[in-house]
Design a protein around this motif. Structure first.
Motif: not given
Length: 441
Positions: A352-380
């Motif tokens: 069954p399809g899920i509906s990603l929250a807008p905040e979650h989408l934005w996070w995936q391209h900013t703070a979440g992506a930075a953390a995934a890149l091991d740059l949390g606290g530096k960028v995003g």
């Protein structure tokens, strides 16, 4: 201590993530962001909050005021090919034919530094125009393509990560590493030349398992062990034909991902694009070592590769973030990428399809992506201590956006309207290291 003479204020709406590990945004309609250049030469955020509360703490602060606009973190792109700028939008029957007919012939030209420089300059302008201030990029097999890219990024004070592509088999003349040992020495030389210089980082970059011999992959793994703070980037489990090819070339491996794991290329700071056809064992293994999936929805839709499984990835604790994957991806725009990610999640690989929250989408391209890149606290993000890279959004950039955003009642509705209706016109300004970028909007 930072000299007060270097403080700068920015007054506008503010959008940020108070807890960078959580996709819950905070929005301040009239906010103040305070930045300053610190002793190491990096401009960082010093304070953030409501203007009425923060302004009295900084008397005589020079302030740039953008009424009606909103300051947000610069976007982070986890996977993009700068040499494929000019093959974006090229038709093909799938991944492997697309590589053969467009990508490989085009990448051969990057042995010429002048050509690489022209494309690099355009590419970086395009990133800035779309509000992307940090990216993990592929170069080509030519060391010159890395040198040119790094020099241009350094000149622009950008935080960028790239690496020479390793490919010593199943590749055309002009791209194939004809001397495997030399290709590894070139990688080590480039790491020593560029990694950690200013805001630059190096990524060990096998193109994908089929185009590297076992000797090259294991040699890359030895370099990764020698330099534990560099990144690793490649592709995995993107396409069914590709997966069958990998199983023929590496019959001893349990899975496509296991090829990299056996070579010593799976660890923290390793970022693997696509990750569509992983099984639960693969996902758990990536989570265990702290590796990251670069979700590339416009590329996957365009090439018909498949859909990233958000539900299974969350269940395994797999880190992920969003990526444009230009030129297989069809747009530099984070808004297009976020919109495509929403569409992909609705498919959810037979569940069954899920509906990603807008905040979650934005996070995936900013703070979440930075953390995934091991740059949390530096960028995003816009938290104190983060580097001063941000975008200024104009939610009334087009007549339709203006009509829609002025009628939204919640933060989620407002963000989603920009995700669905937005493009580069939403980016009124891009600020890198406290300086507005002039890119001829």
């Amino acid at each position: 201590m930072t000299s007060p003479s270097f403080f700068q204020g920015w007054r506008a709406g503010l959008l940020w993530f108070p807890d960078p590990q959580m996709p819950q945004a905070q929005h301040e309609q009239d906010g103040l962001l305070v930045t300053a250049r610190e002793a190491d030469g990096i401009v960082r955020i010093q304070a953030i909050g409501p203007y009425r509360d923060l302004a009295p703490q900084f008397p005589d602060l020079p302030v740039t005021h953008w009424p009606g606009l909103c300051i947000a973190p610069g976007f982070v792109d986890l996977h993009i090919h700068y040499p494929q700028t000019d093959v974006i939008g090229s038709p093909a029957e799938g991944l492997l034919p697309w590589l053969e007919h467009y990508t490989f012939p085009h990448e051969k030209q990057f042995s010429e530094p002048a050509y690489a420089h022209e494309v690099t300059a355009f590419f970086m302008d395009e990133l800035m125009r779309h509000g992307v201030t940090t990216a993990l990029c592929f170069a080509t097999a030519h060391p010159e393509s890395v040198d040119v890219f790094m020099a241009e990024a350094q000149k622009r004070q950008l935080r960028m990560v790239t690496g020479k592509v390793l490919q010593d088999r199943h590749s055309p003349d002009g791209l194939r590493d004809t001397d495997t040992a030399l290709s590894l020495r070139q990688t080590e030389d480039l790491i020593r030349r560029w990694h950690g210089v200013d805001r630059l980082g190096y990524a060990i970059t096998p193109r994908f398992a089929p185009t590297s011999s076992p000797e090259q992959l294991h040699g890359a793994g030895e370099i990764a062990h020698q330099f534990p703070d560099v990144w690793i980037q490649s592709h995995v489990a993107e396409n069914l034909d590709e997966i069958r090819w990998v199983s023929e070339l590496f019959p001893e491996a349990r899975s496509y991902l296991d090829v990299y794991d056996r070579a010593g290329l799976l660890r923290q700071r390793s970022v693997y694009a696509h990750c569509i056809y992983l099984d639960d064992t693969d996902r758990r293994r990536m989570a265990e070592v702290g590796a990251t999936a670069a979700v590339s929805p416009t590329s996957n839709l365009f090439l018909g590769s498949g859909f990233f499984d958000y539900t299974a990835s969350d269940a395994a604790g797999l880190r992920y973030g969003l990526a444009s994957d230009v030129g297989g991806g069809t747009s530099f725009s984070p808004f297009h990428t976020m919109h495509a990610a929403y569409t992909v999640a609705r498919q959810n690989v037979g569940r069954p399809g899920i509906s990603l929250a807008p905040e979650h989408l934005w996070w995936q391209h900013t703070a979440g992506a930075a953390a995934a890149l091991d740059l949390g606290g530096k960028v995003g993000n816009l938290l104190p201590g983060c580097e001063a890279d941000f975008v200024v959004l104009n939610p009334r950039a087009t007549p339709l956006l203006a009509r829609r955003t002025t009628q939204t009642e919640t933060l989620a509705e407002w963000l989603f309207a920009m995700i669905v209706l937005g493009d580069e016109r939403l980016i009124a300004h891009t600020v890198v290291q406290g300086q507005r970028v002039n890119i001829g909007r």
